[in-house]
Design a protein around this motif. Structure first.
Motif, PDB file in Angstrom:
ATOM      1  N   LEU A 138       0.845  -1.180   0.000  1.00  0.00           N
ATOM      2  CA  LEU A 138       0.000   0.000   0.000  1.00  0.00           C
ATOM      3  C   LEU A 138       0.890   1.243   0.000  1.00  0.00           C
ATOM      4  N   LEU A 139       0.615   2.166  -0.912  1.00  0.00           N
ATOM      5  CA  LEU A 139       1.382   3.402  -0.986  1.00  0.00           C
ATOM      6  C   LEU A 139       0.514   4.552  -0.491  1.00  0.00           C
ATOM      7  N   PHE A 140       1.051   5.324   0.438  1.00  0.00           N
ATOM      8  CA  PHE A 140       0.311   6.409   1.074  1.00  0.00           C
ATOM      9  C   PHE A 140       1.019   7.741   0.896  1.00  0.00           C
ATOM     10  N   GLU A 141       0.220   8.775   0.678  1.00  0.00           N
ATOM     11  CA  GLU A 141       0.662  10.152   0.844  1.00  0.00           C
ATOM     12  C   GLU A 141       0.295  10.527   2.277  1.00  0.00           C
ATOM     13  N   THR A 142       0.949  11.548   2.789  1.00  0.00           N
ATOM     14  CA  THR A 142       0.645  11.977   4.154  1.00  0.00           C
ATOM     15  C   THR A 142       0.073  13.388   4.137  1.00  0.00           C
ATOM     16  N   LYS A 143      -0.329  13.822   5.306  1.00  0.00           N
ATOM     17  CA  LYS A 143      -0.864  15.179   5.518  1.00  0.00           C
ATOM     18  C   LYS A 143      -2.101  15.464   4.668  1.00  0.00           C
ATOM     19  N   PRO A 144      -3.193  14.774   4.754  1.00  0.00           N
ATOM     20  CA  PRO A 144      -3.451  13.649   5.646  1.00  0.00           C
ATOM     21  C   PRO A 144      -3.002  12.329   5.024  1.00  0.00           C
ATOM     22  N   LEU A 145      -2.858  11.343   5.884  1.00  0.00           N
ATOM     23  CA  LEU A 145      -2.501  10.009   5.407  1.00  0.00           C
ATOM     24  C   LEU A 145      -3.637   9.479   4.551  1.00  0.00           C
TER      25      LEU A 145
END
Length: 196
Positions: A152-159
């Motif tokens: 799973l690939l996530f961006e943050t801010k928000p997750l």
């Protein structure tokens, strides 16, 4: 009449800009919490990283074993060249420990899962950090993750999840062959480690 069209266009543009939906999570990612083998609790939404990769592993999954050399290679590269990114191997302790039920407290299941993964680390030369996930994260039918391996690939801010890489990243074994594998390079591209 021209003034009215310009004013209306400006009003519509302004509305579209301010009314655009913000990035948000859709799968409860912001509540993802795990525990390291050392007992440190990690709240993924609070990590000071721009992107996070979570490789979902199971000791009973042969393709999971086969992708370990590629994961170790990615982990080393991320550690050395990409300080704003992180990659973890995550396990659902309720899925990897035989004969446990959902009613058993996390602490007990965590201890059993930790022992099982200690053997995996030694036997399979796992170098990537392992996180034991708490509920609501689960590997189960009808959930976000239904099987392994999956990354799973996530961006943050928000997750928030932005890509779900199904199957192994690469099952090749040497650095030279892994680095030429199109699947491996596709992962690197998706995770912002290289451009096409």
């Amino acid at each position: 009449m021209g003034f009215m069209k310009t004013a209306l266009s400006l009003l519509i543009s302004l509305c579209l800009i301010t009314c655009a939906p913000a990035k948000s999570s859709y799968f409860g990612e912001t509540s993802f919490v795990g525990v390291t083998a050392d007992g440190e609790e990690i709240t993924f939404a609070n990590l000071a990283k721009d992107q996070i990769a979570m490789n979902v592993y199971s000791p009973d999954c042969v393709p999971c074993w086969k992708e370990i050399p590629a994961l170790n290679l990615l982990y080393a590269e991320i550690q050395n060249k990409f300080p704003t990114k992180a990659i973890y191997m995550v396990v659902d302790p309720y899925q990897i420990v035989p004969d446990v039920t959902d009613e058993l407290p996390f602490g007990q299941v965590y201890q059993l899962a930790k022992e099982r993964m200690k053997v995996e680390i030694k036997n399979r030369n796992i170098q990537i950090p392992i996180i034991f996930m708490k509920k609501p994260f689960r590997v189960k039918e009808g959930g976000l993750v239904t099987g392994t391996p999956e990354t799973l690939l996530f961006e943050t801010k928000p997750l928030r999840l932005y890509y779900n890489f199904l199957g192994s990243i690469s099952e090749l074994t040497t650095k030279e062959t892994i680095e030429k594998d199109p699947k491996f390079n596709f992962f690197r591209y998706q995770f912002g480690m290289e451009s096409i």
